[in-house]
Design an enzyme around this catalytic site. Structure first.
Site, mmCIF file in Angstrom:
data_model
loop_
_atom_site.group_PDB
_atom_site.id
_atom_site.type_symbol
_atom_site.label_atom_id
_atom_site.label_comp_id
_atom_site.label_asym_id
_atom_site.label_seq_id
_atom_site.Cartn_x
_atom_site.Cartn_y
_atom_site.Cartn_z
ATOM 1 N N ASP A 13 0.812 -1.222 0.000
ATOM 2 C CA ASP A 13 0.000 0.000 0.000
ATOM 3 C C ASP A 13 0.845 1.272 0.000
ATOM 4 O OD1 ASP A 13 -2.240 -1.704 0.266
ATOM 5 O OD2 ASP A 13 -1.946 -1.761 2.426
ATOM 6 N N LYS A 16 2.192 2.336 -5.115
ATOM 7 C CA LYS A 16 2.865 1.898 -6.362
ATOM 8 C C LYS A 16 1.992 2.139 -7.582
ATOM 9 C CE LYS A 16 3.106 -2.240 -4.664
ATOM 10 N NZ LYS A 16 2.719 -2.070 -3.251
ATOM 11 N N GLY A 40 -4.301 -4.178 -4.338
ATOM 12 C CA GLY A 40 -5.271 -3.185 -4.777
ATOM 13 C C GLY A 40 -4.529 -1.922 -5.118
ATOM 14 N N HIS A 41 -4.462 -1.619 -6.387
ATOM 15 C CA HIS A 41 -3.761 -0.409 -6.804
ATOM 16 C C HIS A 41 -4.787 0.675 -7.114
ATOM 17 C CE1 HIS A 41 0.117 -2.636 -8.193
ATOM 18 N NE2 HIS A 41 -0.167 -2.787 -6.926
ATOM 19 N N GLN A 224 1.931 -6.018 -3.246
ATOM 20 C CA GLN A 224 2.250 -6.073 -1.809
ATOM 21 C C GLN A 224 3.556 -5.295 -1.553
ATOM 22 O OE1 GLN A 224 1.264 -9.498 -3.160
ATOM 23 N NE2 GLN A 224 -0.723 -8.613 -2.831
HETATM 24 P P1 IMP Z 1 -2.820 -12.771 1.633
HETATM 25 O O1 IMP Z 1 -1.918 -12.170 0.618
HETATM 26 O O2 IMP Z 1 -4.283 -12.541 1.339
HETATM 27 O O3 IMP Z 1 -2.512 -14.216 1.866
HETATM 28 O O4 IMP Z 1 -2.566 -12.030 3.029
HETATM 29 C C1 IMP Z 1 -1.348 -12.176 3.743
HETATM 30 C C2 IMP Z 1 -0.942 -10.871 4.389
HETATM 31 O O5 IMP Z 1 -0.579 -9.938 3.386
HETATM 32 C C3 IMP Z 1 -2.044 -10.188 5.209
HETATM 33 O O6 IMP Z 1 -1.433 -9.508 6.288
HETATM 34 C C4 IMP Z 1 -2.616 -9.171 4.251
HETATM 35 O O7 IMP Z 1 -3.222 -8.082 4.908
HETATM 36 C C5 IMP Z 1 -1.352 -8.742 3.515
HETATM 37 N N1 IMP Z 1 -1.607 -8.231 2.155
HETATM 38 C C6 IMP Z 1 -1.916 -8.935 1.055
HETATM 39 N N2 IMP Z 1 -2.056 -8.111 -0.005
HETATM 40 C C7 IMP Z 1 -1.817 -6.873 0.440
HETATM 41 C C8 IMP Z 1 -1.766 -5.594 -0.200
HETATM 42 O O8 IMP Z 1 -1.954 -5.432 -1.406
HETATM 43 N N3 IMP Z 1 -1.472 -4.544 0.600
HETATM 44 C C9 IMP Z 1 -1.196 -4.679 1.920
HETATM 45 N N4 IMP Z 1 -1.226 -5.857 2.555
HETATM 46 C C10 IMP Z 1 -1.525 -6.943 1.822
#
Ligand code: IMP
Length: 434
Positions: A13, A16, A40-41, A224
């Site tokens: 977040d 990017k 989520g961009h 991420q």
């Molecule tokens: P997962 O990717 O859904 O398996 O989640 C694993 C961890 O990564 C959790 O703490 C989510 O909140 C975090 N996470 C996954 N995608 C994002 C993102 O795009 N931004 C911030 N945190 C993320």
């Protein structure tokens, strides 16, 4: 001709989406290399806000090819929905999008597996995005996953699918899960989705390497952030893919020798969603203020983000494991009203300074952050696009980050719009952008 990676240097977040969108007119291709619709961009073009989850934000530039690489996990329903939204907004998705035939497919039962795992009393919840990302990667590494090429293969799909479904039935029995899953309906739905996606599925590694040979430029877009990387992040509170720079090579099939630069994106402070250690988290009113001013709520899940202060040891660590050439600092304007800004400059564990990123959960949780407090500027930086127009205290703040991280700050974002950005002339970033 430079091919560059743009990646998150914190816990995701970092903004990017805006950066990739801003620079994508200088590139022929923008490629995603890991993650899925957990990302989520948020991108603004004029007054319109777009939230892209799977499709690289480069697609918003006419003529730019958007590639979803083999390292990404794809929920076909989410992808088709995103394609429709973009098409309605006038984007030529069918012309501009290429999907890797080697990318793995997420099925609804992956979400079920995740729900069971996150809810089990004998396991610590990660606080995932509940999109089935982890279980899909588990099937990939377990060598029973289904790839896009299998999904669109009318001769093979039914068999591959039935085997995977049988595996999930066994799992459900073992864990005494009684949720009814209509496997036949899912198969029929996926066959329909496959027919829609098939024209866009291709060998994207070949496409990218051919493009490089032809002198085209590629921007690799990370999802991420580095601290959520499965290997280098705050394990186990991480995502299930390599969000660090190496992931761009394994996740697209482009060799490391063809990557010319790595750009890290960090907020002027730091946030995290989901569980896990966060040394510079601010649990008080200032953390809440940042959340409100910075609108720090997850773009995919809407969850409030945990907020804290710029963390130098963390920034140095992510700069090292990624080889960051230039850092882009986003959301500087969110700090505008503060009279004092804490910056975490060191970690202590049991009163002893640690110089390396602690590897274990317990040591990371025990970290006591060491702060210095810098003077705030208490004036608006919103929309400033020239460094010299920033208030002196803001320049000093950035200079401090640069000096302590030992990485140049090549650009600063002062608002969500494309124009609300400072790119520093003469920086490595400027050179890499050509
Ligand atoms: P997962 O990717 O859904 O398996 O989640 C694993 C961890 O990564 C959790 O703490 C989510 O909140 C975090 N996470 C996954 N995608 C994002 C993102 O795009 N931004 C911030 N945190 C993320």
């Amino acid at each position: 001709m430079s091919n560059i990676i743009v990646l998150g240097a914190q816990w995701g977040d970092e903004g990017k989406g805006k950066i990739v969108d801003l620079f994508s007119d200088r590139f022929d291709i923008v490629a995603r290399y890991q993650g899925g619709h957990n990302a989520g961009h948020t991108v603004f073009i004029g007054p319109t806000k777009y939230i892209l989850k799977l499709i690289p934000s480069g697609i918003l530039r006419p003529g730019v090819t958007a590639v979803i690489g083999n390292g990404v996990v794809i929920d076909p329903l989410a992808l088709v929905e995103e394609m429709s939204t973009l098409e309605k907004a006038g984007v030529n998705v069918r012309e501009q999008l290429a999907i890797s035939n080697r990318a793995h497919v997420i099925f609804p039962f992956h979400r079920m597996v995740e729900k069971v795992g996150e809810g089990r009393s004998d396991r610590e919840a990660i606080g995932t995005t509940s999109r089935g990302i982890g279980p899909c990667y588990e099937d990939k590494i377990g060598r029973r996953g289904i790839r896009m090429a299998d999904l669109i293969d009318p001769a093979g799909f039914a068999d591959y699918y039935n085997n995977l479904a049988a595996d999930k039935v066994t799992l459900a029995k073992a864990f005494d899960v009684h949720e009814v899953i209509d496997f036949a309906a899912i198969r029929a739905q996926y066959e329909e989705l496959a027919a829609r996606l098939a024209p866009l599925v291709t060998d994207t590694a070949a496409l990218l390497n051919r493009a490089i040979r032809d002198g085209k430029r590629i921007l690799f877009e990370g999802a991420q952030g580095a601290m959520l990387d499965i290997d280098h992040g705050t394990y186990p509170f991480v995502t299930s893919s390599n969000a660090t720079a190496g992931g761009a090579c394994t996740g697209t099939g482009v060799p490391p020798t063809k990557i010319n630069g790595i750009i890290g994106v960090s907020k002027a402070y730091i946030t995290r969603v989901g569980a896990g250690p966060f040394p510079s988290e601010d649990h008080g009113p200032l953390g809440e203020k940042i959340r409100q001013v910075g609108k720090e709520f997850g773009s995919v899940t809407g969850r409030p983000r945990r907020c804290g202060w710029f963390d130098i040891p963390l920034a140095r660590y992510t700069a090292a494991v990624n080889g960051i050439d230039s850092l882009i600092v986003t959301k500087l304007d969110v700090l505008d009203e503060l009279d004092e800004i804490p910056v975490c400059v060191g970690y202590k564990v049991n009163g002893v300074e640690v110089t390396e990123m602690p590897a274990t959960r317990s040591s990371m949780e025990q970290v006591e952050p060491v702060y210095v407090r810098l003077k705030g500027w208490q004036s608006s930086t919103r929309g400033i696009s020239v460094m010299e127009q920033l208030p002196p205290a803001a320049i000093e703040y950035l200079r401090f980050l640069e000096e302590r991280t030992e990485v140049e700050i090549g650009a600063i974002s002062t608002g969500p719009e494309r124009t609300e950005t400072i790119v520093r002339p003469g920086s490595k970033l400027h050179q890499l952008l050509g």
